[in-house]
Design a protein around this motif. Sequence first.
Motif, PDB file in Angstrom:
ATOM      1  N   GLY A 161     -28.471  16.326  52.112  1.00 14.18           N
ATOM      2  CA  GLY A 161     -28.045  16.580  53.479  1.00 14.18           C
ATOM      3  C   GLY A 161     -27.645  15.344  54.246  1.00 14.18           C
ATOM      4  N   ARG A 162     -27.394  14.222  53.538  1.00 17.62           N
ATOM      5  CA  ARG A 162     -26.986  12.987  54.195  1.00 17.62           C
ATOM      6  C   ARG A 162     -25.466  12.896  54.244  1.00 17.62           C
ATOM      7  NH1 ARG A 162     -30.445   8.865  50.615  1.00 17.62           N
ATOM      8  NH2 ARG A 162     -29.321  10.109  49.052  1.00 17.62           N
ATOM      9  N   LEU A 163     -24.970  12.278  55.300  1.00 19.19           N
ATOM     10  CA  LEU A 163     -23.537  12.178  55.519  1.00 19.19           C
ATOM     11  C   LEU A 163     -22.968  10.997  54.740  1.00 19.19           C
ATOM     12  CD1 LEU A 163     -20.868  12.870  56.926  1.00 19.19           C
ATOM     13  CD2 LEU A 163     -21.719  11.700  58.980  1.00 19.19           C
ATOM     14  N   ARG A 164     -21.957  11.267  53.939  1.00 19.66           N
ATOM     15  CA  ARG A 164     -21.264  10.244  53.166  1.00 19.66           C
ATOM     16  C   ARG A 164     -19.801  10.153  53.617  1.00 19.66           C
ATOM     17  NH1 ARG A 164     -24.733   7.280  49.596  1.00 19.66           N
ATOM     18  NH2 ARG A 164     -26.539   8.634  49.202  1.00 19.66           N
ATOM     19  N   ASP A 165     -19.287   8.932  53.617  1.00 19.47           N
ATOM     20  CA  ASP A 165     -17.927   8.658  54.088  1.00 19.47           C
ATOM     21  C   ASP A 165     -16.924   8.887  52.952  1.00 19.47           C
ATOM     22  OD1 ASP A 165     -15.562   7.648  55.188  1.00 19.47           O
ATOM     23  OD2 ASP A 165     -16.564   5.938  56.126  1.00 19.47           O
ATOM     24  N   LEU A 166     -15.932   9.749  53.203  1.00 17.76           N
ATOM     25  CA  LEU A 166     -14.902  10.057  52.207  1.00 17.76           C
ATOM     26  C   LEU A 166     -13.593   9.318  52.449  1.00 17.76           C
ATOM     27  CD1 LEU A 166     -15.091  13.945  51.677  1.00 17.76           C
ATOM     28  CD2 LEU A 166     -15.482  12.181  49.943  1.00 17.76           C
ATOM     29  N   SER A 167     -13.537   8.452  53.459  1.00  8.61           N
ATOM     30  CA  SER A 167     -12.245   7.883  53.842  1.00  8.61           C
ATOM     31  C   SER A 167     -11.661   6.960  52.778  1.00  8.61           C
ATOM     32  CB  SER A 167     -12.360   7.149  55.181  1.00  8.61           C
ATOM     33  OG  SER A 167     -13.362   6.162  55.144  1.00  8.61           O
ATOM     34  N   GLY A 168     -12.456   6.544  51.796  1.00 14.06           N
ATOM     35  CA  GLY A 168     -11.904   5.775  50.696  1.00 14.06           C
ATOM     36  C   GLY A 168     -11.151   6.623  49.693  1.00 14.06           C
ATOM     37  N   PHE A 169     -11.249   7.948  49.816  1.00 13.98           N
ATOM     38  CA  PHE A 169     -10.608   8.842  48.856  1.00 13.98           C
ATOM     39  C   PHE A 169      -9.533   9.722  49.487  1.00 13.98           C
ATOM     40  CE2 PHE A 169     -14.555   7.659  46.909  1.00 13.98           C
ATOM     41  CZ  PHE A 169     -14.240   7.524  45.560  1.00 13.98           C
ATOM     42  N   ILE A 170      -9.745  10.149  50.719  1.00  8.72           N
ATOM     43  CA  ILE A 170      -8.741  10.964  51.407  1.00  8.72           C
ATOM     44  C   ILE A 170      -8.621  10.481  52.854  1.00  8.72           C
ATOM     45  CG2 ILE A 170      -8.938  13.065  50.016  1.00  8.72           C
ATOM     46  CD1 ILE A 170     -10.846  14.180  52.120  1.00  8.72           C
ATOM     47  N   LEU A 177     -21.448  11.539  44.542  1.00  6.36           N
ATOM     48  CA  LEU A 177     -21.638  11.347  45.977  1.00  6.36           C
ATOM     49  C   LEU A 177     -22.587  10.194  46.278  1.00  6.36           C
ATOM     50  CD1 LEU A 177     -21.824  15.039  47.305  1.00  6.36           C
ATOM     51  CD2 LEU A 177     -19.834  13.562  46.933  1.00  6.36           C
ATOM     52  N   GLY A 178     -23.472   9.880  45.355  1.00  6.43           N
ATOM     53  CA  GLY A 178     -24.402   8.789  45.573  1.00  6.43           C
ATOM     54  C   GLY A 178     -23.739   7.427  45.662  1.00  6.43           C
ATOM     55  N   THR A 179     -22.503   7.329  45.195  1.00  7.95           N
ATOM     56  CA  THR A 179     -21.780   6.056  45.250  1.00  7.95           C
ATOM     57  C   THR A 179     -20.967   5.897  46.530  1.00  7.95           C
ATOM     58  OG1 THR A 179     -19.795   6.929  44.152  1.00  7.95           O
ATOM     59  CG2 THR A 179     -21.580   6.124  42.741  1.00  7.95           C
ATOM     60  N   LEU A 180     -20.892   6.938  47.323  1.00  5.95           N
ATOM     61  CA  LEU A 180     -20.100   6.876  48.553  1.00  5.95           C
ATOM     62  C   LEU A 180     -20.894   6.203  49.663  1.00  5.95           C
ATOM     63  CD1 LEU A 180     -18.583  10.489  48.610  1.00  5.95           C
ATOM     64  CD2 LEU A 180     -17.528   8.393  47.748  1.00  5.95           C
ATOM     65  N   PRO A 181     -20.211   5.533  50.597  1.00  5.31           N
ATOM     66  CA  PRO A 181     -20.918   4.880  51.708  1.00  5.31           C
ATOM     67  C   PRO A 181     -21.718   5.888  52.519  1.00  5.31           C
ATOM     68  CG  PRO A 181     -18.631   4.148  51.600  1.00  5.31           C
ATOM     69  CD  PRO A 181     -18.755   5.292  50.644  1.00  5.31           C
ATOM     70  N   LEU A 182     -22.973   5.533  52.793  1.00  7.99           N
ATOM     71  CA  LEU A 182     -23.840   6.366  53.610  1.00  7.99           C
ATOM     72  C   LEU A 182     -23.563   6.075  55.079  1.00  7.99           C
ATOM     73  CD1 LEU A 182     -26.248   8.391  53.463  1.00  7.99           C
ATOM     74  CD2 LEU A 182     -27.753   6.393  53.607  1.00  7.99           C
ATOM     75  N   VAL A 183     -23.398   7.140  55.877  1.00  8.95           N
ATOM     76  CA  VAL A 183     -23.151   6.994  57.305  1.00  8.95           C
ATOM     77  C   VAL A 183     -24.495   7.047  58.021  1.00  8.95           C
ATOM     78  CG1 VAL A 183     -21.970   7.933  59.328  1.00  8.95           C
ATOM     79  CG2 VAL A 183     -20.884   8.063  57.073  1.00  8.95           C
ATOM     80  N   GLU A 184     -24.844   5.977  58.683  1.00  7.52           N
ATOM     81  CA  GLU A 184     -26.129   5.896  59.356  1.00  7.52           C
ATOM     82  C   GLU A 184     -26.066   6.524  60.744  1.00  7.52           C
ATOM     83  OE1 GLU A 184     -28.705   4.955  57.823  1.00  7.52           O
ATOM     84  OE2 GLU A 184     -27.941   3.768  56.125  1.00  7.52           O
ATOM     85  N   GLY A 185     -27.234   6.902  61.261  1.00  6.19           N
ATOM     86  CA  GLY A 185     -27.312   7.437  62.614  1.00  6.19           C
ATOM     87  C   GLY A 185     -26.833   8.870  62.693  1.00  6.19           C
ATOM     88  N   THR A 186     -26.491   9.273  63.898  1.00  4.30           N
ATOM     89  CA  THR A 186     -26.031  10.639  64.139  1.00  4.30           C
ATOM     90  C   THR A 186     -24.709  10.603  64.898  1.00  4.30           C
ATOM     91  OG1 THR A 186     -27.398  10.708  66.149  1.00  4.30           O
ATOM     92  CG2 THR A 186     -28.340  11.650  64.130  1.00  4.30           C
ATOM     93  N   PRO A 187     -23.618  10.316  64.192  1.00  3.94           N
ATOM     94  CA  PRO A 187     -22.321  10.255  64.868  1.00  3.94           C
ATOM     95  C   PRO A 187     -21.887  11.627  65.369  1.00  3.94           C
ATOM     96  CG  PRO A 187     -22.027  10.222  62.493  1.00  3.94           C
ATOM     97  CD  PRO A 187     -23.514  10.116  62.745  1.00  3.94           C
TER      98      PRO A 187
END
Length: 280
Positions: free
Chosen positions: A21-30, A51-61
């Motif tokens: 349930g953690r937010l990961r950043d997809l902007s490196g792919f799309i 998904l574990g290799t994708l950047p983790l988005v911290e906080g609650t954007p």
Amino acid sequence: MKLLRFGSPGAERPGILDGDGRLRDLSGFIPDIAGDALLPKNLDRLRALDLGTLPLVEGTPRLGPPVGRVGKLIGIGLNYADHAAETGATVPPEPVVFLKATSCIAGPNDALPIPRGSEKTDWEVELGVVIGTTAKYVPESTAMDHVAGYCVVNDVSERDFQMNRSGTWDKGKGHDGFGPLGPWLVTADEVPDPQALRLWLEVDGQRMQDGSTATMVYGVRFLVHYLSQFMTLHPGDVICTGTPPGVGMGQKPPRFLRPGQTVRLSVEGLGIQEQRTVGA
């Protein structure tokens, strides 16, 4: 997959929820969750990611609408027989179709503006259907092949503008903020039966709507087929499929939103929205 967009309005970035349930950043792919990114081959590419290799988005954007650059936001009216009855209408022999202005689209938790002069701003929890491939004159048997996924929609409506201002429904449906989408776009493979989903809405903690998509008059499969006879559906178009009973205009006496209230709503498996009403 649970796809989403996060960041400030107009500058959202694509993301995905991982298995925890953690937010990961997809902007490196799309570049965005919009248009061709919703094609089956491109969704398959996302499914193949670790998904574990994708950047983790911290906080609650802030979460934006989970679909960007929506070309058409299509509404279906009176699509639950019990909702039609509470409004004094009869079930239509064919789906009632209207368009909501795409400028009304908002994030799932953004402030909900009450229009100037409004006395009858109303709520409507709905299942949203996100189109994934172009659909034109599609048979009902293959209509579901064109669905990328689903999201929660609040089809906010100003009833006086909608019914008493000398026009079609659109005047009451398109005010800024009247189309919160999200929090997620849940891909179709995770929703095996869109006609078996519970949906509910609360105002200030009081349950107002509590229904099931099983009671739709016209189901998702038929609606995609039906709409494609009148307009071409493109990837990223969103269909708002109607609301169950419990809207404000159906209360006895009627109840409508005013600034300072909290609206919470959900469709089973698709997440929860929460909006605070404010004066426009």
